[in-house]
Scaffold this active site. Structure first.
Site, PDB file in Angstrom:
ATOM      1  CE  LYS A  12      -4.013   1.804   2.615  1.00 35.39           C
ATOM      2  NZ  LYS A  12      -4.760   1.676   3.876  1.00 35.39           N
TER       3      LYS A  12
ATOM      4  CB  SER B 257      -7.996   3.528   2.813  1.00 32.35           C
ATOM      5  OG  SER B 257      -7.147   2.954   3.793  1.00 32.35           O
TER       6      SER B 257
ATOM      7  CB  SER C  98      -8.143   0.834   5.861  1.00 36.99           C
ATOM      8  OG  SER C  98      -8.847   2.052   5.835  1.00 36.99           O
TER       9      SER C  98
END
Lengths: 495, 485
Positions: A79, A154, A178
């Site tokens: 990420k 996210s 997330s």
């Protein structure tokens, strides 16, 4: 051969047995990326050149009979809010465009030492603020199952990359859900570890007291494998805890005798998607059949989780994000006439709408005269929420809930309604407030073919127990091991 | 005067640690190339996290103990949020409502009149220093500025006094004595000009009739002990004038202009920033174990004031000499080491401050590097008291000890001033001396010990210290016995 379909533990095993080379795996993954990335848009940055070189180096060493790290063959997507030395790290924000960190996060160091190869950096909601990955300043990531749906957020890029076979495994971060919510929306396994289990050094902070890095994987075994690599205390993170890391792979064994599971009744008072409820109920039957004991329990302060979370998370964020000011690195507005306007213009132009909203809310909550009523009160309620869980775990071993009240929603459906968006994390947020570990695993599909997630919550440092139940559930789950057929539904338009 | 001046000080001291408060960068920044001592942590790069320096805690605890503070067993770090380019994270990690230590005092003394006053300490806390800005031209007109982060993250202890200082002079005195103290303890080098010790002052005038506290103003940019006093004196005059004219003091922060010797308004209370303090989530609460407090307490050296008093009591030194040995602690150590080996403290004191320091300063040698150790100085002095050499010869020997690094006895042996060991030769000299000192012989006969020493001394003097004193004593006594029988 479709080596891109291999999970990490399979790939590592085959490389060890010299049945395939690291380069062969990577080449198939690259082919897959070339084939689907245009539709998915999971990656912000691809690191393929370096990855190929590393693969070649490992293959050469293996050929020469030299020793290589234990997990060679693992390919990972990271990420883009985890810093990678020399690889652009943007947090999905314009304000960090062109930021090439001079250092690696602790988890990246550990992964490199273990022999994992980084494929690229994945898309996310700007600064991990959001539940759909639509808040990225750069691109919209699509759900590989139904391209008109969000992948969740996210960590949407990480989840989409894994389920689309663009990477074997991925790292995500979880502040309020997330990792788990996108894992649920994409039908994969996602684990948020106990706060303090994994070092946060190098994780670009959103809300420091809630953030944790964790794995997103195709199956439970890969999740255990990745946890073995990234867990442990770190002298560079004072909030990491010095508690022994067990070999999580040892928990990937059959048998669920003497396990008591609680179902928190408060989680079923809100309106819930019918299909999610059905899939959840079916999961309970499976788990009960495997020998676990089910019991309804109460977490009385659940209803306060969402407001508590948005006060604490935003307050911390308002301070954590103060450093993006155009002085040292990242974006700087060119149109300023003094220091104050440099700050204002840079931050107005560099941050997106949701980030600005949260900075404003957080700043307000910490302001003199409001601190006691908002931030301090929220911290007190946070303690009550944590105590609810402490009480529950005296009676039961684990908790089961749906991961999200709905399957993946449509792109654009909630982006203009922040409150609706916030509600999609309602089942995951209490876990962060209490600092607990929790895992999301697929437990079915909606009629439209959208995955539904089951959340398993454990006591602090109870990752092993969670992995054990998840592994057994995975073995027993009768749902066919489906794969999204991205090519076929590429043109599919939602009615 | 119907009013009373009320002054409080807020002092920042840079703690003498090797590394910064939250990372392992060096704290040695003076004169260094800008932005050399930096890392992701002190630059506040995204993803970096602070890790507390244990040494800084120890130095802060040490300071707090000496300031008679109560050490809080648990204290918290807070973030103080404000935007400024010298602050890379745009928040400073500091302590707020749970500081490291609280509720102490420091006793200071007026040097001339022997008056001591106790000044209360409200709190002592730890925080990180900011970087330095260098402006192109004047700050308000600069079209660009540079940032140097070398200083960013250096540990500071902030010490806040109660408003218990009652004149600008007293404030200056307090600051100097606090500086001496932290320097003595080795927690801070106390250099105000270089900014390793900084001070803000607040001042107000209390109405003595009503007892009501006046409105205070805070003064910043005080870069020397003198400027603290000057600024406070200026501010006191300014406030008095306003009050005399029936005006009202505005609560504000004022900037001391060193060149113009005036204070000018910086910001009013209304303009004071809201720092939005909240607990630093990246650090755990700071726990101080009793064991640590005890260990630090044990290692605190005797304080200057305590030592000064003890030196007077133990060695009967004058106030002035005791002060000298206190101010110059290495010299004090030298004196005390020698005093342990030598009974005549007065003689020792004179030799150290006159002869030893005289010769050393001639050679530009510090007492720290004296070639003559306390033991060797005592060795020399014993030769004198035993009458082996005269004081005068002792002085020249001391000078040679300093230049050659040899022991006194060695010098005596190697030089012409070799001892006379020959009985016959000494007998002859004793006879000569006896002839010259008839009255002393009478004293000697009547059993006066003093007279014996005197005569030995005369022999020694005659031989320029070369006669072996034991032998001289023996021979004189023999002669005496002869007479007495």
């Amino acid at each position: 051969m479709f080596l891109d379909r291999l999970s990490a533990y399979q790939a590592i095993d085959l490389v060890k047995k010299k049945q395939i080379t690291v380069s062969e795996i990577l080449q198939d993954i690259i082919k897959r990326i070339e084939q689907v990335e245009e539709s998915i848009k999971a990656f912000l940055t691809l690191n393929l050149k370096e990855a190929l070189q590393e693969a070649k180096d490992y293959d050469r060493k293996i050929n020469l009979g030299e020793e290589v790290p234990p997990y060679v063959g693992m390919m990972i997507a990271v990420k883009d809010n985890i810093v990678t030395k020399g690889i652009e790290t943007t947090c999905g924000s314009k304000i960090l465009k062109g930021f090439f960190p001079p250092y690696n996060a602790t988890v990246i160091e550990k992964l490199k030492e273990a022999g994992a190869i980084i494929i690229g950096k994945t898309n996310l909601d700007e600064f991990a603020m959001g539940s759909s990955t639509e808040n990225s300043a750069y691109q919209v990531t699509r759900n590989p199952w139904v391209l008109s749906r969000v992948p969740g957020g996210s960590s949407g890029g990480s989840a989409a990359a894994v389920v689309a076979d663009e990477s074997q495994v991925a790292l995500g971060t979880d502040t309020g859900g997330s990792i788990r919510q996108p894992a649920s929306f994409c039908g994969i396994v996602g684990l948020k570890p106990t706060y303090g289990r994994v070092s946060r050094y190098g994780l670009i902070a959103f809300a420091s007291s809630l953030d944790q890095i964790g794995p997103l994987t195709k199956n439970v075994k890969d999740c255990a494998l990745l946890m073995n690599i990234i867990s442990g205390s770190d002298h560079r993170d004072s909030t990491s805890q010095d508690i022994e890391v067990s070999n999580y792979l040892n928990y990937c064994q059959e048998g669920l005798k003497n396990i008591k599971i609680g179902i928190p009744r408060e989680y079923f008072q809100e309106k819930m998607d019918r299909e999610v409820k059905e899939a959840f109920d079916k999961s309970l039957l499976i788990i009960e059949r495997m020998g676990a004991e089910l019991e309804e329990i109460s977490l009385p302060h659940t209803a306060y989780s969402l407001p508590t979370y948005y006060l604490i998370a935003n307050a911390e964020a308002s301070s954590n994000l103060a450093r993006y000011d155009g002085i040292q690195y990242g974006y700087r507005s060119q149109d300023f006439h003094n220091l104050f306007s440099l700050y204002c213009k840079t931050r107005s132009e560099g941050f997106g709408k949701e980030v600005k909203r949260r900075i404003l809310l957080g700043t307000y909550a910490l302001s003199s005269g409001y601190y006691d009523a908002y931030y301090l009160k929220a911290q007190k309620v946070r303690t009550l929420i944590k105590e609810d869980f402490d009480q529950a775990f005296k009676k039961i071993d684990l908790l089961l809930t749906p991961t999200s009240p709905t399957p993946a929603f449509k792109l654009g459906e909630k982006i203009t309604d922040p409150l609706m968006m916030y509600l999609s994390d309602i089942f995951t947020i209490p876990v962060n407030l209490a600092g607990l570990p929790a895992l999301s695993i697929n437990c079915g599909f909606s009629q439209e073919g959208l995955p539904i997630g089951l959340q398993i919550i454990g006591p602090p440092f109870g990752e092993g127990k969670i992995i054990k139940v998840a592994y057994n559930f995975e073995q027993q789950n009768e749902i066919e091991k489906k794969k999204p057929s991205i090519g076929e539904i590429k043109e599919n338009k939602e009615k | 005067m119907s009013e009373e001046v009320v002054i409080g000080l807020e002092i920042h001291i840079q703690l003498l640690t090797k590394t910064k408060l939250f990372c392992s960068c060096s704290t040695d920044y003076i004169g260094k190339e800008p932005n050399l001592n930096v890392c992701p942590v002190c630059l506040g790069l995204p993803g970096s996290l602070p890790v507390l320096n244990k040494k800084a805690i120890e130095l802060a605890v040490k300071t707090a103990l000496v300031l008679n503070c109560k050490i809080n067993r648990v204290s918290l770090f807070h973030r103080k949020n404000y935007f400024y380019p010298d602050l890379p994270k745009n928040y400073q990690i500091s302590q707020y409502d749970f500081p490291l230590a609280e509720n102490g005092y420091l006793e200071i003394s007026y040097p001339e009149v022997r008056k001591n006053i106790k000044v209360g300490i409200i709190r002592l806390h730890l925080e990180e220093d900011a970087g330095k800005l260098i402006h192109k031209g004047e700050i308000t007109r600069a079209n660009h500025s540079w940032v140097d982060y070398n200083r960013t993250g250096i540990p500071l202890a902030e010490i806040v006094t109660k408003p218990e200082l009652h004149s600008p002079e007293e404030a200056q005195l307090f600051l100097i004595q606090l500086r001496n103290l932290v320097k003595y303890l080795g927690v801070c080098d106390g250099n105000m000009e270089e900014g390793s010790l900084r001070c803000d002052a607040n001042i107000s005038i209390r109405d003595k009739k009503t007892g009501a506290l006046g409105t205070k103003t805070e003064i910043k940019n005080l870069n020397s002990f003198r400027s603290v006093r000057n600024a406070l004196e200026f501010e006191l005059r300014r406030q008095k004038k306003i009050l005399e004219q029936g005006g009202r003091i505005i609560q504000e922060t004022r900037h001391w202009n060193e060149e113009k010797k005036i204070t000018v308004p910086m910001r009013s209370k209304e303009e004071a920033p809201d720092y939005r303090y909240f607990p630093e989530p990246d650090l755990l609460p700071l726990r101080i174990e009793q064991e640590m407090i005890e260990r630090i307490n044990k290692n605190i050296p005797e304080l200057p004031e305590q030592r000064r008093k003890r030196l007077i009591k133990e060695y009967h030194l004058s106030e002035k000499d005791a002060q000298m040995y206190t101010d110059h602690s290495t010299l004090g150590d030298y004196f005390e080491q020698a005093a342990a080996l030598f009974p005549d403290k007065k003689m020792l004191n004179n030799w150290i401050k006159v002869e030893l320091l005289g010769y050393l300063s001639k050679k530009k040698i510090n007492i720290e590097h004296s070639p003559v150790s306390p033991e060797r100085l005592v060795g020399l002095l014993k030769l004198i008291t035993q009458g082996i050499i005269t004081g005068k010869i002792g002085k020249s020997i001391l000078e040679r000890m300093i230049s050659t690094g040899q022991e006194a006895s060695q010098i005596i042996q190697e030089s012409k001033i070799k001892q006379i060991n020959d009985q016959e030769e000494i007998k002859k000299i004793v006879d000569i001396i006896f002839k010259e000192h008839n009255d002393s012989i009478e004293d000697l006969k009547s059993g006066k010990e003093k007279a014996l020493n005197y005569l030995i001394g005369q022999v020694m003097r005659y031989t320029k210290g070369r006669a072996k004193p034991e032998l001289v004593r023996e021979i004189i006594k023999k002669k005496l016995n002869l007479w007495n029988t």
